[in-house]
Design an enzyme around this catalytic site. Sequence first.
Site, PDB file in Angstrom:
ATOM      1  N   HIS A   1       4.240   1.962  -8.130  1.00  0.00           N
ATOM      2  CA  HIS A   1       3.281   0.840  -8.018  1.00  0.00           C
ATOM      3  C   HIS A   1       2.332   0.833  -9.220  1.00  0.00           C
ATOM      4  O   HIS A   1       1.989  -0.218  -9.747  1.00  0.00           O
ATOM      5  CB  HIS A   1       2.443   0.972  -6.744  1.00  0.00           C
TER       6      HIS A   1
ATOM      7  N   ARG B   1       8.892   5.167   1.330  1.00  0.00           N
ATOM      8  CA  ARG B   1       9.737   5.708   2.405  1.00  0.00           C
ATOM      9  C   ARG B   1      10.145   7.164   2.161  1.00  0.00           C
ATOM     10  O   ARG B   1      10.555   7.848   3.090  1.00  0.00           O
ATOM     11  CB  ARG B   1      10.956   4.823   2.614  1.00  0.00           C
TER      12      ARG B   1
ATOM     13  N   GLY C   1       0.806  -1.216   0.000  1.00  0.00           N
ATOM     14  CA  GLY C   1       0.000   0.000   0.000  1.00  0.00           C
ATOM     15  C   GLY C   1       0.835   1.260   0.000  1.00  0.00           C
ATOM     16  O   GLY C   1       2.020   1.248  -0.321  1.00  0.00           O
ATOM     17  N   ASN C   2       0.175   2.395   0.326  1.00  0.00           N
ATOM     18  CA  ASN C   2       0.795   3.719   0.236  1.00  0.00           C
ATOM     19  C   ASN C   2       1.375   3.886  -1.184  1.00  0.00           C
ATOM     20  O   ASN C   2       2.557   4.158  -1.372  1.00  0.00           O
ATOM     21  CB  ASN C   2       1.873   3.903   1.312  1.00  0.00           C
TER      22      ASN C   2
END
Length: 284
Positions: free
Chosen positions: A37, A189, A31-32
């Site tokens: 992605h 991150r 996720g995030n």
Amino acid sequence: MNTVENIKDLRAQVKAWRMQDLTVAFVPTMGNLHEGHLALVKAAHRYADKVIVSIFVNPMQFGLSEDIDNYPRTLAQDKASLITVNTDLLFTPTADIIYPKGFGENSYVEVPNISELYCGASRPGHFRGVATVVCKLFNLVQPDVACFGSKDYQQLQVIKTMVEDLSMPVDIIPVEIIREKSGLAMSSRNGYLTSEELAIAPAFYKTLQWLSEQLRASHQPRDYAALVMQASEKIDNAGLKTDYLNLCHAQTLAPVTPNDKDIVILAAAYLGKARLIDNLPVNL
Ligand code: PAF
């Protein structure tokens, strides 16, 4: 886009597609989601009729000192992003569903040697957690292909090795790194970085590019150790703190030897609360 949380619903949907002879591509995530992605989902569409994405923050791949509770969870935003790239099914299991006995009691998958190097040395047990959850997700989804980002280069090699060693019937598709304009590799991150740190962070990839140029410009016998030391110093002088910087065989990740032609620069560095990783393949 349909979202399922439990195994029964996931399997029912996959079975229905299989009965129509449709192929399935899988993109596992925590996720995030960011552009990196979404590039995986876009790539997945080129390989199969249907694309399944999973979002599961896997406790088994976090060390005791790593703060899983503060890992960013942005489900509503992630769902909206996944719709824009035509995701067919989102699987969002809970930890109880993936590890009903608790992950300490679970059977696990260990990919030897490669899992102990580099990020594996800095994060003991990390790749056992990754291999175990990916194996479990593959068994649940039973995809024809699965897409993984090349930013996590060592993870990709661990997964490829697992699939080959255990004869798993899934093709692993590496998808190239998506970078910010500054060159910084996109990562969940990066969200931990302050604006000051974001200005420093691009020096990390710039140094890998510098090292790649030095390697290509020099001839055997190359002084690999001296070049690596200079590159680490450049990273540290820019305000990051090198965790490791290594020149490795592109597939086995063993330390480079003078005969190697396909190598990869693998690096990790700390910046504020973030630990950044990046890599750059080099053909000598
Ligand atoms: O790369 C990630 O996001 C994770 O390591 C993965 C592959 C989804 C396994 O939890």
